[in-house]
Scaffold this motif. Sequence first.
Motif, PDB file in Angstrom:
ATOM      1  N   SER A  55       6.603 -12.656 -11.049  1.00 41.52           N
ATOM      2  CA  SER A  55       7.065 -14.018 -11.359  1.00 41.52           C
ATOM      3  C   SER A  55       8.257 -14.402 -11.216  1.00 41.52           C
ATOM      4  N   LYS A  56       9.001 -13.687 -10.816  1.00 40.87           N
ATOM      5  CA  LYS A  56      10.441 -14.078 -10.217  1.00 40.87           C
ATOM      6  C   LYS A  56      10.350 -14.035  -8.603  1.00 40.87           C
ATOM      7  N   LYS A  57       9.275 -14.202  -8.074  1.00 36.41           N
ATOM      8  CA  LYS A  57       8.868 -14.816  -6.629  1.00 36.41           C
ATOM      9  C   LYS A  57       9.049 -13.649  -5.561  1.00 36.41           C
ATOM     10  N   PHE A  58       9.784 -12.439  -5.994  1.00 33.11           N
ATOM     11  CA  PHE A  58       9.863 -11.416  -4.774  1.00 33.11           C
ATOM     12  C   PHE A  58       8.433 -10.939  -4.541  1.00 33.11           C
ATOM     13  N   LEU A  59       8.355 -10.890  -2.870  1.00 30.53           N
ATOM     14  CA  LEU A  59       7.346 -10.228  -2.336  1.00 30.53           C
ATOM     15  C   LEU A  59       7.607  -8.717  -2.083  1.00 30.53           C
ATOM     16  N   LYS A  60       6.728  -7.829  -2.752  1.00 30.57           N
ATOM     17  CA  LYS A  60       7.149  -6.429  -2.596  1.00 30.57           C
ATOM     18  C   LYS A  60       5.818  -5.701  -2.023  1.00 30.57           C
ATOM     19  N   ILE A  61       6.279  -4.715  -1.125  1.00 32.63           N
ATOM     20  CA  ILE A  61       5.064  -3.813  -0.576  1.00 32.63           C
ATOM     21  C   ILE A  61       4.592  -3.011  -1.633  1.00 32.63           C
ATOM     22  N   MET A  62       3.183  -2.904  -1.549  1.00 32.46           N
ATOM     23  CA  MET A  62       2.452  -1.982  -2.687  1.00 32.46           C
ATOM     24  C   MET A  62       1.988  -0.837  -1.636  1.00 32.46           C
ATOM     25  N   PHE A  63       1.155  -0.981  -0.815  1.00 29.45           N
ATOM     26  CA  PHE A  63       0.311   0.072   0.151  1.00 29.45           C
ATOM     27  C   PHE A  63       0.392  -0.198   1.560  1.00 29.45           C
ATOM     28  N   SER A  64       0.317   0.406   2.336  1.00 26.83           N
ATOM     29  CA  SER A  64      -0.082   0.394   3.949  1.00 26.83           C
ATOM     30  C   SER A  64      -0.961   1.241   4.223  1.00 26.83           C
TER      31      SER A  64
ATOM     32  N   LYS B 122      -7.234   3.273   8.428  1.00 26.66           N
ATOM     33  CA  LYS B 122      -8.067   3.762   7.222  1.00 26.66           C
ATOM     34  C   LYS B 122      -7.335   4.915   6.535  1.00 26.66           C
ATOM     35  N   GLU B 123      -6.004   5.458   7.062  1.00 25.04           N
ATOM     36  CA  GLU B 123      -5.337   6.418   6.224  1.00 25.04           C
ATOM     37  C   GLU B 123      -4.200   5.827   5.637  1.00 25.04           C
ATOM     38  N   LEU B 124      -3.829   6.265   4.438  1.00 26.15           N
ATOM     39  CA  LEU B 124      -2.976   5.310   3.663  1.00 26.15           C
ATOM     40  C   LEU B 124      -1.439   6.236   4.293  1.00 26.15           C
ATOM     41  N   ILE B 125      -0.478   5.040   4.352  1.00 22.89           N
ATOM     42  CA  ILE B 125       0.683   5.623   4.930  1.00 22.89           C
ATOM     43  C   ILE B 125       1.899   5.189   3.985  1.00 22.89           C
ATOM     44  N   ILE B 126       1.741   4.365   3.512  1.00 21.55           N
ATOM     45  CA  ILE B 126       2.824   3.779   2.606  1.00 21.55           C
ATOM     46  C   ILE B 126       2.313   3.651   1.122  1.00 21.55           C
ATOM     47  N   ASN B 127       2.931   4.092   0.198  1.00 21.38           N
ATOM     48  CA  ASN B 127       2.428   4.214  -1.428  1.00 21.38           C
ATOM     49  C   ASN B 127       3.875   3.699  -2.180  1.00 21.38           C
ATOM     50  N   GLU B 128       4.193   2.673  -2.359  1.00 20.42           N
ATOM     51  CA  GLU B 128       5.542   2.311  -3.108  1.00 20.42           C
ATOM     52  C   GLU B 128       5.423   2.534  -4.632  1.00 20.42           C
ATOM     53  N   THR B 129       5.409   3.678  -5.048  1.00 20.68           N
ATOM     54  CA  THR B 129       5.636   3.991  -6.597  1.00 20.68           C
ATOM     55  C   THR B 129       4.645   3.173  -7.219  1.00 20.68           C
ATOM     56  N   VAL B 130       3.543   2.862  -6.801  1.00 20.10           N
ATOM     57  CA  VAL B 130       2.606   1.701  -7.662  1.00 20.10           C
ATOM     58  C   VAL B 130       1.847   2.725  -8.656  1.00 20.10           C
TER      59      VAL B 130
ATOM     60  N   ASP C 119       0.525  -7.172 -14.929  1.00 20.54           N
ATOM     61  CA  ASP C 119      -0.296  -6.911 -13.274  1.00 20.54           C
ATOM     62  C   ASP C 119      -0.455  -8.536 -13.172  1.00 20.54           C
ATOM     63  N   SER C 120      -0.090  -9.610 -13.802  1.00 22.57           N
ATOM     64  CA  SER C 120      -0.575 -10.862 -13.556  1.00 22.57           C
ATOM     65  C   SER C 120       0.627 -11.449 -12.347  1.00 22.57           C
ATOM     66  N   ALA C 121       0.079 -11.591 -11.161  1.00 22.68           N
ATOM     67  CA  ALA C 121       0.890 -11.878 -10.197  1.00 22.68           C
ATOM     68  C   ALA C 121       0.093 -12.427  -9.036  1.00 22.68           C
ATOM     69  N   VAL C 122       0.542 -12.740  -7.751  1.00 20.02           N
ATOM     70  CA  VAL C 122      -0.179 -13.088  -6.726  1.00 20.02           C
ATOM     71  C   VAL C 122      -0.142 -12.043  -5.736  1.00 20.02           C
ATOM     72  N   TYR C 123      -1.290 -11.551  -5.289  1.00 17.62           N
ATOM     73  CA  TYR C 123      -1.312 -10.464  -4.463  1.00 17.62           C
ATOM     74  C   TYR C 123      -1.733 -10.707  -2.962  1.00 17.62           C
ATOM     75  N   PHE C 124      -1.057 -10.575  -2.157  1.00 21.57           N
ATOM     76  CA  PHE C 124      -1.100 -10.617  -0.754  1.00 21.57           C
ATOM     77  C   PHE C 124      -1.528  -9.666   0.044  1.00 21.57           C
ATOM     78  N   CYS C 125      -2.664  -9.945   0.866  1.00 23.37           N
ATOM     79  CA  CYS C 125      -2.887  -8.871   2.024  1.00 23.37           C
ATOM     80  C   CYS C 125      -2.291  -9.336   3.364  1.00 23.37           C
ATOM     81  N   ALA C 126      -2.043  -8.162   4.017  1.00 26.21           N
ATOM     82  CA  ALA C 126      -1.229  -8.656   5.450  1.00 26.21           C
ATOM     83  C   ALA C 126      -1.885  -7.779   6.447  1.00 26.21           C
ATOM     84  N   SER C 127      -1.822  -7.990   7.740  1.00 26.37           N
ATOM     85  CA  SER C 127      -1.940  -7.048   8.631  1.00 26.37           C
ATOM     86  C   SER C 127      -1.191  -6.998   9.930  1.00 26.37           C
ATOM     87  N   ARG C 128      -1.009  -5.999  10.700  1.00 31.13           N
ATOM     88  CA  ARG C 128      -0.430  -6.295  12.056  1.00 31.13           C
ATOM     89  C   ARG C 128      -0.740  -5.317  12.985  1.00 31.13           C
TER      90      ARG C 128
END
Lengths: 112, 113
Positions: free
Chosen positions: A39-48, A52-60, A85-94
């Motif tokens: 709700s404060k509009k910050f975009l924060k990473i959750m996972f990467s 197929k291998e989990l490489i980032i898990n940001e204390t979710v 949990d109400s929020a906007v969830y964005f997927c991204a790729s690189r």
Amino acid sequence: DTAVSQTPKYLVTQMGNDKSIKCEQNLGHDTMYWYKQDSKKFLKIMFSYNNKELIINETVPNRFSPKSPDKAHLNLHINSLELGDSAVYFCASRKRFQETQYFGPGTRLLVL
Amino acid sequence: DQQVKQNSPSLSVQEGRISILNCDYTNSMFDYFLWYKKYPAEGPTFLISISSIKDKNEDGRFTVFLNKSAKHLSLHIVPSQPGDSAVYFCAASAIGANSKLTFGKGITLSVRP
């Protein structure tokens, strides 16, 4: 020819329910991410995930469980949904070793 | 602890004039910086980026300047157009296989016709 797509775009559900959000990219990228915009509009990473291998898990909280069936897909399953949990969830790729990430249109989750 | 800061929440400029959007960072490990543009109900769209080995990168009407010693970067849009009205996010990463983007809070740019 959508590059990064997410379904659903909107999701309204009751507290305590379990829901999933899906993401697909057709860019041939091998690294995918989930971000949360609160709700404060910050975009924060959750996972990467990379290939197929989990490489980032940001204390979710462990109510959130990502799953990558293949490198073009990254899904997010949320158990026992809470109001916060109400929020906007964005997927991204690189592409690996390139820094630019490409984002999906977002999934707007509202927990009542 | 905000590692990427966009201290001005909004900016309003006249069409045709220059828009300057500022961003500061605190983490000296960051070596790649990106600007994203976001319209309501859409995902962020990549705009322009700069590596820490450069101090300027230009793409059409958009130029990003990086001052490493000050840990400051800015996005210049000239001339500004009404279609540039959006939220602009500054993001930073430390280059590597497990890199992730750290975002600022965003600046809402309004370009008045």
